[in-house]
Write a protein that holds these residues in place. Sequence first.
Motif, PDB file in Angstrom:
ATOM      1  N   GLU A 106       8.179  16.634  -4.705  1.00  0.00           N
ATOM      2  CA  GLU A 106       9.296  15.907  -5.299  1.00  0.00           C
ATOM      3  C   GLU A 106       8.863  14.516  -5.756  1.00  0.00           C
ATOM      4  N   MET A 107       8.025  13.869  -4.972  1.00  0.00           N
ATOM      5  CA  MET A 107       7.521  12.549  -5.341  1.00  0.00           C
ATOM      6  C   MET A 107       6.717  12.635  -6.641  1.00  0.00           C
ATOM      7  N   SER A 108       5.833  13.625  -6.741  1.00  0.00           N
ATOM      8  CA  SER A 108       5.039  13.797  -7.964  1.00  0.00           C
ATOM      9  C   SER A 108       5.932  14.107  -9.164  1.00  0.00           C
ATOM     10  N   GLN A 109       6.929  14.951  -8.956  1.00  0.00           N
ATOM     11  CA  GLN A 109       7.863  15.257 -10.037  1.00  0.00           C
ATOM     12  C   GLN A 109       8.622  13.999 -10.449  1.00  0.00           C
ATOM     13  N   GLY A 110       8.989  13.183  -9.469  1.00  0.00           N
ATOM     14  CA  GLY A 110       9.678  11.927  -9.764  1.00  0.00           C
ATOM     15  C   GLY A 110       8.806  10.981 -10.564  1.00  0.00           C
ATOM     16  N   VAL A 111       7.526  10.892 -10.204  1.00  0.00           N
ATOM     17  CA  VAL A 111       6.589  10.047 -10.954  1.00  0.00           C
ATOM     18  C   VAL A 111       6.481  10.556 -12.389  1.00  0.00           C
ATOM     19  N   GLN A 112       6.342  11.866 -12.556  1.00  0.00           N
ATOM     20  CA  GLN A 112       6.232  12.430 -13.899  1.00  0.00           C
ATOM     21  C   GLN A 112       7.499  12.155 -14.709  1.00  0.00           C
ATOM     22  N   GLN A 113       8.666  12.371 -14.123  1.00  0.00           N
ATOM     23  CA  GLN A 113       9.929  12.125 -14.834  1.00  0.00           C
ATOM     24  C   GLN A 113      10.066  10.650 -15.203  1.00  0.00           C
ATOM     25  N   TYR A 114       9.694   9.772 -14.285  1.00  0.00           N
ATOM     26  CA  TYR A 114       9.749   8.337 -14.540  1.00  0.00           C
ATOM     27  C   TYR A 114       8.832   7.969 -15.707  1.00  0.00           C
ATOM     28  N   LEU A 115       7.605   8.478 -15.689  1.00  0.00           N
ATOM     29  CA  LEU A 115       6.660   8.167 -16.764  1.00  0.00           C
ATOM     30  C   LEU A 115       7.119   8.757 -18.095  1.00  0.00           C
ATOM     31  N   GLU A 116       7.678   9.953 -18.067  1.00  0.00           N
ATOM     32  CA  GLU A 116       8.198  10.549 -19.299  1.00  0.00           C
ATOM     33  C   GLU A 116       9.344   9.704 -19.860  1.00  0.00           C
ATOM     34  N   ALA A 117      10.250   9.268 -18.990  1.00  0.00           N
ATOM     35  CA  ALA A 117      11.372   8.434 -19.409  1.00  0.00           C
ATOM     36  C   ALA A 117      10.870   7.087 -19.936  1.00  0.00           C
ATOM     37  N   SER A 118       9.856   6.518 -19.279  1.00  0.00           N
ATOM     38  CA  SER A 118       9.293   5.229 -19.706  1.00  0.00           C
ATOM     39  C   SER A 118       8.630   5.354 -21.063  1.00  0.00           C
ATOM     40  N   SER A 119       7.898   6.459 -21.281  1.00  0.00           N
ATOM     41  CA  SER A 119       7.205   6.621 -22.573  1.00  0.00           C
ATOM     42  C   SER A 119       8.218   6.888 -23.684  1.00  0.00           C
ATOM     43  N   LEU A 120       9.313   7.584 -23.379  1.00  0.00           N
ATOM     44  CA  LEU A 120      10.344   7.811 -24.379  1.00  0.00           C
ATOM     45  C   LEU A 120      11.042   6.507 -24.763  1.00  0.00           C
ATOM     46  N   SER A 121      11.348   5.667 -23.757  1.00  0.00           N
ATOM     47  CA  SER A 121      12.027   4.414 -24.063  1.00  0.00           C
ATOM     48  C   SER A 121      11.105   3.440 -24.800  1.00  0.00           C
ATOM     49  N   SER A 122       9.793   3.513 -24.547  1.00  0.00           N
ATOM     50  CA  SER A 122       8.869   2.632 -25.271  1.00  0.00           C
ATOM     51  C   SER A 122       8.697   3.093 -26.723  1.00  0.00           C
ATOM     52  N   GLN A 123       8.940   4.382 -26.993  1.00  0.00           N
ATOM     53  CA  GLN A 123       8.880   4.892 -28.364  1.00  0.00           C
ATOM     54  C   GLN A 123      10.104   4.463 -29.168  1.00  0.00           C
ATOM     55  N   ASP A 124      11.217   4.175 -28.463  1.00  0.00           N
ATOM     56  CA  ASP A 124      12.454   3.775 -29.137  1.00  0.00           C
ATOM     57  C   ASP A 124      12.380   2.355 -29.678  1.00  0.00           C
ATOM     58  N   ILE A 125      11.419   1.592 -29.213  1.00  0.00           N
ATOM     59  CA  ILE A 125      11.322   0.170 -29.604  1.00  0.00           C
ATOM     60  C   ILE A 125      10.844   0.026 -31.012  1.00  0.00           C
TER      61      ILE A 125
END
Length: 180
Positions: A161-180
């Motif tokens: 679950e921790m690894s999945q959380g890290v992956q989801q967090y990084l995916e969300a972070s990379s998506l929000s950085s693409q919106d800039i």
Amino acid sequence: MNIECDTRIPFPRPLVFQTYRDQLLDLIPYLPNVRSIDIKSRRDVRGQLFCINHWHGGGEIPALARSILSDDMLSWTEHNIWDSDTYTLIWRIETHAFTKAVSCGGENRFVEDGSHTVVENRGRLAINPQQLEGIPDLVRGHVASVVENYLSQKIAPNLLEMSQGVQQYLEASSLSSQDI
């Protein structure tokens, strides 16, 4: 009881390692079995980061069950040594219930695999029946075995679950950085 769990995260090793180490509070929304984390200390000593974190679990436990279980049974303190040169984490967990009886610790390695990272979790959980206070001598060994089996079955899914959380967090972070 041995704890072994490997996960593969589709992001570079330095980013995955740094996220585990430095973004812990940002990961809480991605960890359904965690209510909160208190960072007690962080200190850098000759390139190693020593951390002590107090975890409050039980995020998805029904209210009735939570009313029976004490906060001590759902909380633990994690002692970590992060080494960014070797991409390793040495950890030890101190339970808040049956503290003297439970021994749990291990090492995680962050291994580069192309553009991915494999997180190798290795640890050991043991319960000393002689240290189970308040349990009759006649059943201590059985209780220790049952509790050890139960905890070991919970730890591996929590690591996943921790690894999945890290992956989801990084995916969300990379998506929000693409919106800039």
